[in-house]
Design an enzyme around this catalytic site. Structure first.
Site, PDB file in Angstrom:
ATOM      1  N   GLU A  41       0.847  -1.211   0.000  1.00 48.43           N
ATOM      2  CA  GLU A  41       0.000   0.000   0.000  1.00 48.43           C
ATOM      3  C   GLU A  41       0.887   1.268   0.000  1.00 48.43           C
ATOM      4  OE1 GLU A  41      -2.216   0.040   3.660  1.00 48.43           O
ATOM      5  OE2 GLU A  41      -3.490   1.727   3.067  1.00 48.43           O
ATOM      6  N   LYS A 112      -9.254   2.754  -2.182  1.00 47.79           N
ATOM      7  CA  LYS A 112      -9.595   2.087  -0.912  1.00 47.79           C
ATOM      8  C   LYS A 112     -10.944   2.565  -0.374  1.00 47.79           C
ATOM      9  CE  LYS A 112      -7.256   1.144   3.532  1.00 47.79           C
ATOM     10  NZ  LYS A 112      -6.011   1.397   4.291  1.00 47.79           N
ATOM     11  N   CYS A 145      -5.413  -3.129   2.208  1.00 51.18           N
ATOM     12  CA  CYS A 145      -5.230  -3.243   3.657  1.00 51.18           C
ATOM     13  C   CYS A 145      -6.548  -3.389   4.423  1.00 51.18           C
ATOM     14  CB  CYS A 145      -4.377  -2.086   4.165  1.00 51.18           C
ATOM     15  SG  CYS A 145      -3.435  -2.566   5.647  1.00 51.18           S
ATOM     16  N   VAL A 172      -0.205  -2.894  10.617  1.00 47.08           N
ATOM     17  CA  VAL A 172       0.474  -2.655  11.892  1.00 47.08           C
ATOM     18  C   VAL A 172      -0.077  -3.554  13.000  1.00 47.08           C
ATOM     19  CG1 VAL A 172       1.165  -0.279  11.385  1.00 47.08           C
ATOM     20  CG2 VAL A 172      -1.083  -0.701  12.394  1.00 47.08           C
TER      21      VAL A 172
HETATM   22  C1  ACM Z   1      -4.312  -0.118   6.983  1.00 48.65           C
HETATM   23  O1  ACM Z   1      -5.395  -0.145   6.414  1.00 48.65           O
HETATM   24  N1  ACM Z   1      -3.279   0.514   6.449  1.00 48.65           N
HETATM   25  C2  ACM Z   1      -4.129  -0.787   8.270  1.00 48.65           C
END
Ligand code: ACM
Length: 269
Positions: A41, A112, A145, A172
């Site tokens: 990402e 996203k 993510c 994370v």
């Molecule tokens: C994330 O969506 N970067 C944890």
């Protein structure tokens, strides 16, 4: 069969030149034929910006991107395609995007849908839906993510006939590692998660990129906290079989009369 490489590395926050130099070094080390290379990402920018103004300085437009031009050159040299996370600027708006490209240019684009934590103060939510794109004889979908946390995302991509999902990440927490095998199994498709490593201010990105098959088996995985390129051969035609037992089909057995019919099975099924 498709050979996929996932490049787990640390993009350099706000330093595109440095990131390209690092990637140049890593991509040169790929000494086998690969069809598709995944990057994490926000691979062109890094992640942990203080504010939108700072992120804007590192973002690029898809139509005018030094980073994507660099990948296009590599796609040509290696006869392969890329899926990469991309900090995307359109006028004064920012999107946490992913781009699918080959030597001819951009083949697919996703923004996203589910922004994580402070991303909400920097990026707009995605507005391109959940498209799928043809790759060789197969179809790929993309999610980014934290999108993994919403089972609707992988389900929707599966219902649109995605044979595998490319999943650029900056993880994370360990949550995704519990969930990815279940999402792959529930939808009978492959998922390739390419995570980053490194520390940016108060965040440590943990690596552990992984490839999960259509039965939820982890077939390849990377180590924690280290630069690594993982390679995986996937057989996306197996994703077309949605029968998990001789009498159970992951789409047709759903009880849409009982729970909301928000995701129609396409007529052809
Ligand atoms: C994330 O969506 N970067 C944890």
């Amino acid at each position: 069969m498709i050979t996929i490489a996932a490049v787990q590395f640390a993009p350099k926050l706000g330093n595109l030149k440095g990131t390209i130099a690092e990637l140049d070094f890593l991509l040169q080390s790929i000494d086998q034929k690969v069809d598709l290379i995944l990057l994490p990402e926000l691979a062109n920018s890094g992640y942990n910006f203080n504010c939108k103004e700072e992120a804007l300085k590192s973002a690029e437009a898809i139509s005018k991107s030094v980073f994507l031009d660099f990948l296009k050159e590599y796609a040509k040299k290696m006869s392969c395609a890329f899926v990469t996370g991309f900090c995307e600027k359109t006028n004064d708006k920012l999107y946490n995007s992913s781009v699918f490209l080959d030597e001819n240019g951009v083949l697919g684009h996703y923004r996203k849908l589910h922004l994580f934590l402070h991303e909400k103060k920097i990026f707009e939510v995605g507005n391109l839906g959940l498209p799928v794109f043809k790759f060789k004889n197969y179809k790929l979908g993309m999610m980014i993510c934290f999108d993994y946390m919403f089972p609707e995302v992988s389900r929707q991509l599966a219902l649109k006939d995605a044979d595998f999902i490319c999943h650029p990440c900056n993880l994370v927490t360990n949550y995704a590692f519990k969930i990815m095998p279940a999402l792959a199994l529930m939808n009978s498709l492959y998922i390739v998660t390419c995570n980053r490593i490194g520390i940016e201010k108060d965040l440590r990105f943990i690596g552990k990129s992984l490839v999960v098959d259509y039965r939820g088996n982890i077939i390849t995985s990377a180590k924690k906290n280290q630069v690594e390129i993982i390679y995986s051969q996937i057989f996306p035609k197996f994703s077309r079989n949605k029968w998990v037992t001789p009498r159970n089909h992951v789409f047709l057995d759903r009880r849409l009369d009982v729970y909301p019919n928000i995701l129609e099975v396409p007529d052809k099924r």
